[in-house]
Write a protein that holds these residues in place. Structure first.
Motif, PDB file in Angstrom:
ATOM      1  N   ARG A  19      14.699 -24.745  -2.182  1.00 54.70           N
ATOM      2  CA  ARG A  19      15.477 -24.579  -3.028  1.00 54.70           C
ATOM      3  C   ARG A  19      15.948 -25.274  -5.406  1.00 54.70           C
ATOM      4  NH1 ARG A  19      20.478 -23.287  -1.462  1.00 54.70           N
ATOM      5  NH2 ARG A  19      20.626 -22.331   0.854  1.00 54.70           N
ATOM      6  N   ARG A  20      14.527 -26.031  -4.514  1.00 51.60           N
ATOM      7  CA  ARG A  20      14.585 -26.864  -6.256  1.00 51.60           C
ATOM      8  C   ARG A  20      13.903 -26.000  -7.441  1.00 51.60           C
ATOM      9  NH1 ARG A  20      14.723 -33.345  -5.714  1.00 51.60           N
ATOM     10  NH2 ARG A  20      16.939 -33.003  -4.154  1.00 51.60           N
ATOM     11  N   GLN A  21      12.968 -25.225  -6.058  1.00 46.74           N
ATOM     12  CA  GLN A  21      11.885 -24.657  -7.157  1.00 46.74           C
ATOM     13  C   GLN A  21      12.115 -23.124  -7.610  1.00 46.74           C
ATOM     14  OE1 GLN A  21       8.568 -24.939  -4.611  1.00 46.74           O
ATOM     15  NE2 GLN A  21       7.504 -26.497  -4.992  1.00 46.74           N
ATOM     16  N   LEU A  22      13.443 -23.170  -6.702  1.00 47.89           N
ATOM     17  CA  LEU A  22      13.844 -21.567  -6.999  1.00 47.89           C
ATOM     18  C   LEU A  22      14.513 -22.166  -8.436  1.00 47.89           C
ATOM     19  CD1 LEU A  22      14.655 -20.279  -4.163  1.00 47.89           C
ATOM     20  CD2 LEU A  22      12.839 -19.272  -5.791  1.00 47.89           C
ATOM     21  N   ARG A  23      15.443 -22.894  -8.085  1.00 46.64           N
ATOM     22  CA  ARG A  23      16.694 -23.428  -9.523  1.00 46.64           C
ATOM     23  C   ARG A  23      15.617 -23.583 -10.518  1.00 46.64           C
ATOM     24  NH1 ARG A  23      21.498 -22.562 -10.367  1.00 46.64           N
ATOM     25  NH2 ARG A  23      21.160 -23.260  -8.062  1.00 46.64           N
ATOM     26  N   ALA A  24      14.549 -24.803 -10.573  1.00 44.47           N
ATOM     27  CA  ALA A  24      13.754 -24.968 -11.646  1.00 44.47           C
ATOM     28  C   ALA A  24      13.394 -23.258 -12.442  1.00 44.47           C
ATOM     29  CB  ALA A  24      12.637 -25.863 -11.296  1.00 44.47           C
ATOM     30  N   GLY A  26      15.437 -20.223 -12.495  1.00 46.99           N
ATOM     31  CA  GLY A  26      16.285 -20.187 -12.820  1.00 46.99           C
ATOM     32  C   GLY A  26      16.461 -18.756 -11.939  1.00 46.99           C
ATOM     33  N   ARG A  28      18.410 -18.207  -7.695  1.00 45.28           N
ATOM     34  CA  ARG A  28      18.579 -18.527  -6.547  1.00 45.28           C
ATOM     35  C   ARG A  28      17.942 -18.124  -4.516  1.00 45.28           C
ATOM     36  NH1 ARG A  28      23.386 -14.905  -5.295  1.00 45.28           N
ATOM     37  NH2 ARG A  28      23.441 -14.067  -7.275  1.00 45.28           N
ATOM     38  N   VAL A  61      19.934 -16.896 -10.891  1.00 45.01           N
ATOM     39  CA  VAL A  61      21.334 -17.960 -11.119  1.00 45.01           C
ATOM     40  C   VAL A  61      22.172 -17.454 -12.071  1.00 45.01           C
ATOM     41  CG1 VAL A  61      22.109 -20.152 -11.642  1.00 45.01           C
ATOM     42  CG2 VAL A  61      19.438 -19.801 -10.989  1.00 45.01           C
TER      43      VAL A  61
END
Length: 123
Positions: A19-24, A26, A28, A61
């Protein structure tokens, strides 16, 4: 019921992200189920587990709307407001104290002391 593929720490194939890598990036998860899991072994305890999602199924996102910005500003203002003196403390009030430091430590202050001044400043 299918089981998830399990990969060792740093050995997951390309195309998966946490999840954190996806958020970084941009992105989700976008409602997709967990595609795999990553395990990091630990001495004398169970392994640390991270869930992986497929990057090709991830969605961008959602942008912040003006209403979301306003709600976020209101929530942050509430975290900075002291419940005792009802003033903006200028920082997020720690949950351990439950009030600003001036209210929490006011009974320990010597006569005429100010928490915002140093003993080396001229009053």
């Amino acid at each position: 019921m299918a089981t998830l593929p399990v990969y060792r720490w740093r050995l997951a194939p390309d195309g998966y992200a946490t999840r954190r890598q996806l958020r970084a990036a941009g992105l989700r998860p976008g409602g997709q189920d967990v595609a795999a899991q990553l395990e990091r072994p630990r001495h004398r305890r169970g392994p640390l587990v991270a869930y992986l999602y497929r990057i090709d199924r991830a969605k961008p996102v959602r942008p912040m709307t003006p209403a979301r910005w306003a709600a976020l500003a209101k929530a942050n203002a509430a975290r900075r407001t002291c419940p005792e003196c009802r003033r903006d403390a200028g920082y997020v009030i720690p949950p351990s104290l439950g009030m600003c430091s001036a209210c929490a430590f006011s009974d320990n202050a010597p006569e005429g002391a100010s928490w915002n001044s140093s003993p080396h400043t001229v009053r």
